[in-house]
Write an enzyme that holds these catalytic residues in place. Structure first.
Site, PDB file in Angstrom:
ATOM      1  N   THR A 198     -17.246  -9.522  20.539  1.00 46.86           N
ATOM      2  CA  THR A 198     -16.482 -10.763  20.493  1.00 46.86           C
ATOM      3  C   THR A 198     -17.088 -11.841  19.592  1.00 46.86           C
ATOM      4  O   THR A 198     -16.365 -12.710  19.120  1.00 46.86           O
ATOM      5  CB  THR A 198     -16.294 -11.333  21.910  1.00 46.86           C
ATOM      6  N   ASP A 199     -18.383 -11.786  19.333  1.00 47.40           N
ATOM      7  CA  ASP A 199     -19.008 -12.876  18.581  1.00 47.40           C
ATOM      8  C   ASP A 199     -18.534 -12.982  17.137  1.00 47.40           C
ATOM      9  O   ASP A 199     -18.450 -14.084  16.600  1.00 47.40           O
ATOM     10  CB  ASP A 199     -20.537 -12.760  18.618  1.00 47.40           C
ATOM     11  N   SER A 247     -21.787  -7.129  17.586  1.00 48.08           N
ATOM     12  CA  SER A 247     -21.071  -7.733  16.458  1.00 48.08           C
ATOM     13  C   SER A 247     -21.902  -8.756  15.699  1.00 48.08           C
ATOM     14  O   SER A 247     -21.616  -9.027  14.530  1.00 48.08           O
ATOM     15  CB  SER A 247     -19.741  -8.342  16.909  1.00 48.08           C
ATOM     16  N   THR A 269     -19.940  -5.489  23.213  1.00 50.17           N
ATOM     17  CA  THR A 269     -20.211  -5.529  24.647  1.00 50.17           C
ATOM     18  C   THR A 269     -19.384  -4.515  25.420  1.00 50.17           C
ATOM     19  O   THR A 269     -19.849  -3.944  26.400  1.00 50.17           O
ATOM     20  CB  THR A 269     -19.966  -6.950  25.188  1.00 50.17           C
TER      21      THR A 269
END
Length: 163
Positions: free
Chosen positions: A83-84, A54, A12
């Site tokens: 971040t995932d 990700s 992101t």
């Protein structure tokens, strides 16, 4: 710290919004521009490895990221990552010895007003300079042990697992 190696993987933090498609795409890494605008007092290089969300990073991609980091002479490494699945990649990097590796990202694209990107990058830069060798995640104003953190998708933040 005189030199920081930055490995970018997408996520992101580097997303760009396309109005005509109502869609996000991963753009060029933003971290180099951010650090240059801030006038940091250290040298850095940016090594773009991937441009992926990700959720699409595979085990083969993690091996590629690990190999790229292991090949760098710099002890201090910052990784921008979505971040995932940041925690999974951090756990893959845990076997690397002799380096301080900090992963960070953003919950909103760096190009957006009010993004957490600059704050997270600042926390990660401070962490990579002060922590002992190992792998860490810098998100939400904290530095996390990858074995004891998870992303709470509903709350859109990282939290301790007690691991």
């Amino acid at each position: 710290m005189q030199h920081l190696t930055i490995v970018t993987t997408g996520g992101t933090i580097d997303k760009i919004y396309f109005d005509d498609k109502s869609d996000y795409k991963i753009g060029a890494p933003q971290i180099g521009d951010i650090l240059s605008q801030l006038g940091v007092a250290f040298q850095f290089d940016v090594i773009p490895i991937l441009r992926k969300d990700s959720l699409h990073i595979t085990q083969e991609d993690r091996v590629l990221i690990r190999s790229a980091i292991e090949a760098q002479p710099s002890r201090h490494v910052l990784v921008t990552h979505g971040t995932d699945t940041m925690v999974e990649t951090a756990q893959e990097l845990a076997a690397i010895k002799g380096k301080v590796i900090v992963l960070t990202g953003a919950l909103n694209p760096a190009r957006f007003q009010g993004s957490d990107a600059v704050f997270n990058i600042g926390c990660a830069v401070a962490a990579v300079q002060t922590l002992p060798d190992g792998v860490y995640i810098a998100m939400n104003g904290r530095v996390w042990d990858p074995a004891k953190v998870r992303k709470n998708r509903e709350a859109n933040r990282f939290e301790e697992t007690g691991g």
